[in-house]
Design an enzyme around this catalytic site. Structure first.
Site, PDB file in Angstrom:
ATOM      1  N   TYR A  66       0.686  -1.135   0.127  1.00 45.64           N
ATOM      2  CA  TYR A  66       0.096   0.070   0.094  1.00 45.64           C
ATOM      3  C   TYR A  66       0.951   1.391   0.012  1.00 45.64           C
ATOM      4  CZ  TYR A  66      -4.429  -2.391   0.306  1.00 45.64           C
ATOM      5  OH  TYR A  66      -5.293  -3.376  -0.250  1.00 45.64           O
ATOM      6  N   ARG A  69       1.989   1.792  -3.332  1.00 45.88           N
ATOM      7  CA  ARG A  69       0.797   2.270  -4.596  1.00 45.88           C
ATOM      8  C   ARG A  69       0.562   3.826  -3.763  1.00 45.88           C
ATOM      9  NH1 ARG A  69      -3.997  -1.783  -3.468  1.00 45.88           N
ATOM     10  NH2 ARG A  69      -5.256  -0.291  -4.766  1.00 45.88           N
ATOM     11  N   HIS A 118     -15.033   0.130  -3.272  1.00 46.59           N
ATOM     12  CA  HIS A 118     -14.057  -0.551  -2.549  1.00 46.59           C
ATOM     13  C   HIS A 118     -13.411   0.310  -1.685  1.00 46.59           C
ATOM     14  CE1 HIS A 118     -14.356  -3.237  -6.444  1.00 46.59           C
ATOM     15  NE2 HIS A 118     -15.224  -3.607  -5.319  1.00 46.59           N
ATOM     16  N   CYS A 150      -2.376   1.667  16.033  1.00 47.06           N
ATOM     17  CA  CYS A 150      -3.415   2.887  16.241  1.00 47.06           C
ATOM     18  C   CYS A 150      -2.889   3.922  17.229  1.00 47.06           C
ATOM     19  CB  CYS A 150      -4.849   2.334  16.529  1.00 47.06           C
ATOM     20  SG  CYS A 150      -6.026   3.406  17.075  1.00 47.06           S
ATOM     21  N   THR A 192     -12.766  -1.494 -16.867  1.00 46.88           N
ATOM     22  CA  THR A 192     -12.975  -2.564 -15.693  1.00 46.88           C
ATOM     23  C   THR A 192     -12.796  -3.976 -16.845  1.00 46.88           C
ATOM     24  OG1 THR A 192     -14.062  -3.708 -14.087  1.00 46.88           O
ATOM     25  CG2 THR A 192     -15.308  -2.561 -15.894  1.00 46.88           C
ATOM     26  N   GLU A 219      -9.592  -3.806 -24.764  1.00 48.98           N
ATOM     27  CA  GLU A 219      -9.713  -5.072 -25.187  1.00 48.98           C
ATOM     28  C   GLU A 219     -11.444  -5.671 -24.907  1.00 48.98           C
ATOM     29  OE1 GLU A 219      -6.648  -6.827 -23.050  1.00 48.98           O
ATOM     30  OE2 GLU A 219      -7.554  -6.856 -21.216  1.00 48.98           O
TER      31      GLU A 219
HETATM   32  C1  BV8 Z   1     -17.486  -9.794  -1.759  1.00 49.12           C
HETATM   33  C2  BV8 Z   1      -9.705  -2.657  -2.930  1.00 49.12           C
HETATM   34  C3  BV8 Z   1     -19.047 -11.174  -0.292  1.00 49.12           C
HETATM   35  C4  BV8 Z   1      -8.561  -3.026  -2.447  1.00 49.12           C
HETATM   36  C5  BV8 Z   1     -10.653  -4.219  -4.406  1.00 49.12           C
HETATM   37  C6  BV8 Z   1     -14.718 -16.813  -7.339  1.00 49.12           C
HETATM   38  C7  BV8 Z   1     -15.917 -16.442  -8.270  1.00 49.12           C
HETATM   39  C8  BV8 Z   1     -16.336 -15.144  -8.288  1.00 49.12           C
HETATM   40  C9  BV8 Z   1     -16.258 -14.297  -7.163  1.00 49.12           C
HETATM   41  C10 BV8 Z   1     -15.378 -14.768  -6.261  1.00 49.12           C
HETATM   42  C11 BV8 Z   1     -14.666 -15.644  -5.933  1.00 49.12           C
HETATM   43  N1  BV8 Z   1     -13.898 -15.987  -5.229  1.00 49.12           N
HETATM   44  C12 BV8 Z   1     -14.338 -14.860  -4.439  1.00 49.12           C
HETATM   45  C13 BV8 Z   1     -15.036 -14.048  -4.980  1.00 49.12           C
HETATM   46  C14 BV8 Z   1     -15.478 -12.764  -4.779  1.00 49.12           C
HETATM   47  C15 BV8 Z   1     -14.534 -11.421  -4.877  1.00 49.12           C
HETATM   48  C16 BV8 Z   1     -14.269 -11.471  -6.266  1.00 49.12           C
HETATM   49  O1  BV8 Z   1     -14.956 -10.966  -7.019  1.00 49.12           O
HETATM   50  N2  BV8 Z   1     -13.114 -11.990  -6.599  1.00 49.12           N
HETATM   51  C17 BV8 Z   1     -12.546 -11.764  -8.124  1.00 49.12           C
HETATM   52  C18 BV8 Z   1     -11.096 -11.759  -8.070  1.00 49.12           C
HETATM   53  C19 BV8 Z   1     -13.240 -13.324  -8.793  1.00 49.12           C
HETATM   54  N3  BV8 Z   1     -15.162 -10.146  -4.390  1.00 49.12           N
HETATM   55  C20 BV8 Z   1     -15.185 -10.185  -3.150  1.00 49.12           C
HETATM   56  O2  BV8 Z   1     -14.548 -10.560  -2.459  1.00 49.12           O
HETATM   57  C21 BV8 Z   1     -15.970  -8.649  -2.933  1.00 49.12           C
HETATM   58  N4  BV8 Z   1     -16.675  -8.940  -1.565  1.00 49.12           N
HETATM   59  O3  BV8 Z   1     -18.150 -10.537  -2.620  1.00 49.12           O
HETATM   60  O4  BV8 Z   1     -18.185  -9.911  -0.576  1.00 49.12           O
HETATM   61  C22 BV8 Z   1     -19.335 -11.102   1.028  1.00 49.12           C
HETATM   62  C23 BV8 Z   1     -20.504 -10.917   1.776  1.00 49.12           C
HETATM   63  C24 BV8 Z   1     -20.765 -11.196   3.232  1.00 49.12           C
HETATM   64  C25 BV8 Z   1     -19.650 -11.568   4.087  1.00 49.12           C
HETATM   65  C26 BV8 Z   1     -18.385 -11.665   3.283  1.00 49.12           C
HETATM   66  C27 BV8 Z   1     -18.158 -11.633   2.119  1.00 49.12           C
HETATM   67  C28 BV8 Z   1     -14.784  -7.647  -2.489  1.00 49.12           C
HETATM   68  C29 BV8 Z   1     -14.163  -7.165  -3.829  1.00 49.12           C
HETATM   69  C30 BV8 Z   1     -13.226  -5.979  -3.733  1.00 49.12           C
HETATM   70  C31 BV8 Z   1     -11.864  -6.180  -3.640  1.00 49.12           C
HETATM   71  N5  BV8 Z   1     -11.010  -4.914  -3.455  1.00 49.12           N
HETATM   72  N6  BV8 Z   1      -9.993  -3.227  -4.424  1.00 49.12           N
HETATM   73  C32 BV8 Z   1      -7.375  -2.390  -3.360  1.00 49.12           C
HETATM   74  O5  BV8 Z   1      -7.470  -1.841  -4.400  1.00 49.12           O
HETATM   75  O6  BV8 Z   1      -6.227  -2.363  -2.508  1.00 49.12           O
HETATM   76  S1  BV8 Z   1     -10.811  -4.972  -6.099  1.00 49.12           S
HETATM   77  C33 BV8 Z   1      -9.770  -4.341  -7.236  1.00 49.12           C
HETATM   78  O7  BV8 Z   1     -10.211  -5.139  -8.291  1.00 49.12           O
HETATM   79  C34 BV8 Z   1      -9.740  -2.921  -7.528  1.00 49.12           C
HETATM   80  O8  BV8 Z   1     -10.865  -2.306  -6.652  1.00 49.12           O
HETATM   81  C35 BV8 Z   1     -10.186  -3.037  -8.854  1.00 49.12           C
HETATM   82  O9  BV8 Z   1     -10.545  -1.771  -9.422  1.00 49.12           O
HETATM   83  C36 BV8 Z   1     -11.059  -3.931  -9.092  1.00 49.12           C
HETATM   84  C37 BV8 Z   1     -11.448  -4.682 -10.379  1.00 49.12           C
HETATM   85  O10 BV8 Z   1     -10.459  -4.546 -11.233  1.00 49.12           O
HETATM   86  P1  BV8 Z   1     -10.440  -3.479 -12.344  1.00 49.12           P
HETATM   87  O11 BV8 Z   1     -10.812  -2.236 -11.916  1.00 49.12           O
HETATM   88  O12 BV8 Z   1     -11.565  -4.115 -13.452  1.00 49.12           O
HETATM   89  O13 BV8 Z   1      -9.127  -3.513 -12.994  1.00 49.12           O
HETATM   90  P2  BV8 Z   1      -8.419  -4.656 -13.807  1.00 49.12           P
HETATM   91  O14 BV8 Z   1      -6.820  -4.366 -13.780  1.00 49.12           O
HETATM   92  O15 BV8 Z   1      -9.032  -5.965 -13.556  1.00 49.12           O
HETATM   93  O16 BV8 Z   1      -9.075  -4.330 -15.495  1.00 49.12           O
HETATM   94  C38 BV8 Z   1      -8.665  -3.104 -15.753  1.00 49.12           C
HETATM   95  C39 BV8 Z   1      -9.289  -2.814 -17.109  1.00 49.12           C
HETATM   96  O17 BV8 Z   1      -8.944  -1.688 -17.860  1.00 49.12           O
HETATM   97  C40 BV8 Z   1      -8.817  -4.079 -17.986  1.00 49.12           C
HETATM   98  O18 BV8 Z   1     -10.329  -4.630 -18.692  1.00 49.12           O
HETATM   99  C41 BV8 Z   1      -7.875  -3.119 -19.410  1.00 49.12           C
HETATM  100  O19 BV8 Z   1      -8.200  -3.748 -20.549  1.00 49.12           O
HETATM  101  C42 BV8 Z   1      -8.594  -1.905 -19.199  1.00 49.12           C
HETATM  102  N7  BV8 Z   1      -7.936  -0.616 -19.617  1.00 49.12           N
HETATM  103  C43 BV8 Z   1      -6.415  -0.583 -19.234  1.00 49.12           C
HETATM  104  N8  BV8 Z   1      -5.971   0.580 -19.785  1.00 49.12           N
HETATM  105  C44 BV8 Z   1      -7.123   1.305 -20.289  1.00 49.12           C
HETATM  106  C45 BV8 Z   1      -8.121   0.414 -20.249  1.00 49.12           C
HETATM  107  N9  BV8 Z   1      -9.528   0.778 -20.326  1.00 49.12           N
HETATM  108  C46 BV8 Z   1      -9.689   1.903 -21.047  1.00 49.12           C
HETATM  109  N10 BV8 Z   1      -8.737   2.536 -21.285  1.00 49.12           N
HETATM  110  C47 BV8 Z   1      -7.249   2.521 -21.033  1.00 49.12           C
HETATM  111  N11 BV8 Z   1      -6.472   3.461 -20.915  1.00 49.12           N
END
Ligand code: BV8
Length: 255
Positions: A66, A69, A118, A150, A192, A219
């Site tokens: 962190y 970042r 998030h 803390c 995203t 993409e």
């Molecule tokens: C929850 C904060 C329930 C931290 C983040 C298995 C299957 C399905 C789901 C799950 C699973 N196992 C676990 C899960 C759930 C999990 C999840 O979804 N996992 C994923 C990996 C499968 N989700 C969770 O855990 C969420 N909570 O479900 O809770 C629950 C209920 C009750 C009790 C307990 C639990 C919480 C999710 C939050 C995680 N925290 N961030 C930090 O940042 O330090 S997520 C993190 O990923 C960021 O926030 C980020 O924004 C986010 C998503 O990623 P993207 O933003 O899409 O970024 P990425 O790099 O992937 O993509 C970038 C895109 O931009 C690409 O497409 C690229 O082509 C494009 N791009 C690049 N350049 C450009 C561009 N586009 C246009 N122009 C450009 N120039």
């Protein structure tokens, strides 16, 4: 279908845009994405570090990540894509921004209606008392392996004010995001990969309500298949062009 055809599906005087945003919007501001080749942390995956387990298991490593970042973020500025969304809000065409990003760049760009799904990396909080502090300063972000305890209750290591994988999203954020999405007639899905749940389900809700879904990415993603239009290219270029077009279209109604 081209943009003009799509735009004419909504009344020029009744444009209600919601933007669902990911880390790709901040790439041009110097913030690495999560899953791209220049991903945030090459020797680890975000999903390995942004978890309560990782923090419990190795808080030093997580704080190192962190702090690294934050050092990048301190020099980051909003780019033309953030500014385009602020302009849409000023033109009263945008209901709000639902962002997965934790970098605070929408607020700095001047947008007001934002839900940070998030959390916010510029703040840290104590897991056991209600101590809350800013973290976006040079001294707090500098490279050091000290663990920040803390200052209030001193027995806990403070943590970034973000939602980690495996942690629930705050109800009020989720409820607001759903309300905005259901109220929109145009949903922009910007920079995203559409893989993180539950935010990735919002465009599907919009589609089910016959909103127009327009994707901005460099993409194809899983969102592409439900989008009325995917505008491929860097959003820092394509989003300002879109904003200009839709503002012209909306003003045409008042001429
Ligand atoms: C929850 C904060 C329930 C931290 C983040 C298995 C299957 C399905 C789901 C799950 C699973 N196992 C676990 C899960 C759930 C999990 C999840 O979804 N996992 C994923 C990996 C499968 N989700 C969770 O855990 C969420 N909570 O479900 O809770 C629950 C209920 C009750 C009790 C307990 C639990 C919480 C999710 C939050 C995680 N925290 N961030 C930090 O940042 O330090 S997520 C993190 O990923 C960021 O926030 C980020 O924004 C986010 C998503 O990623 P993207 O933003 O899409 O970024 P990425 O790099 O992937 O993509 C970038 C895109 O931009 C690409 O497409 C690229 O082509 C494009 N791009 C690049 N350049 C450009 C561009 N586009 C246009 N122009 C450009 N120039």
């Amino acid at each position: 279908m081209d943009l003009d055809t799509i735009l004419h599906r909504v009344e020029a005087s009744d444009i209600r845009i919601v933007s669902i945003v990911g880390s790709g919007i901040s790439k041009a501001s110097g913030m690495p994405t999560f899953r791209g080749k220049d991903g945030l942390w090459n020797n680890y995956r975000a999903t390995d570090l942004a978890t309560p387990y990782a923090f419990k298991n190795d808080p030093r490593l997580v704080w190192e990540w962190y702090r690294a970042r934050m050092r990048i973020l301190l020099d980051a500025k909003p780019n033309p894509a953030h500014n385009a969304l602020t302009l849409l809000e000023k033109e009263k065409l945008s209901i709000g921004i639902i962002t997965q990003n934790v970098d605070g760049l929408h607020e700095i760009a001047g947008s007001k209606e934002i839900v940070e799904m998030h959390g916010r990396i510029r703040y840290a909080r104590c897991p056991s008392c209600n101590h809350y502090e800013r973290w976006d300063s040079k001294e707090k972000a500098e490279k050091n392996s000290d663990l920040p305890y803390c200052p209030n209750c001193s027995n806990q290591i403070i943590r970034p004010d973000v939602v980690w994988f495996g942690e629930p999203l705050a109800n009020e954020r989720w409820n607001k995001a759903v309300e905005w999405t259901l109220n929109a007639n145009i949903v922009l899905v910007i920079g995203t990969s559409g893989v993180v749940v539950p935010v990735s389900s919002l465009p599907v809700f919009a589609k089910e309500r016959n909103a127009i879904v327009i994707e901005f990415n460099i993409e194809e993603t899983p969102i592409s298949s439900i989008s009325d239009l995917s505008i491929f290219g860097p959003c820092e270029k394509t989003l300002p062009e879109f904003a200009e077009k839709i503002i012209k279209y909306s003003r045409g109604s008042n001429d």
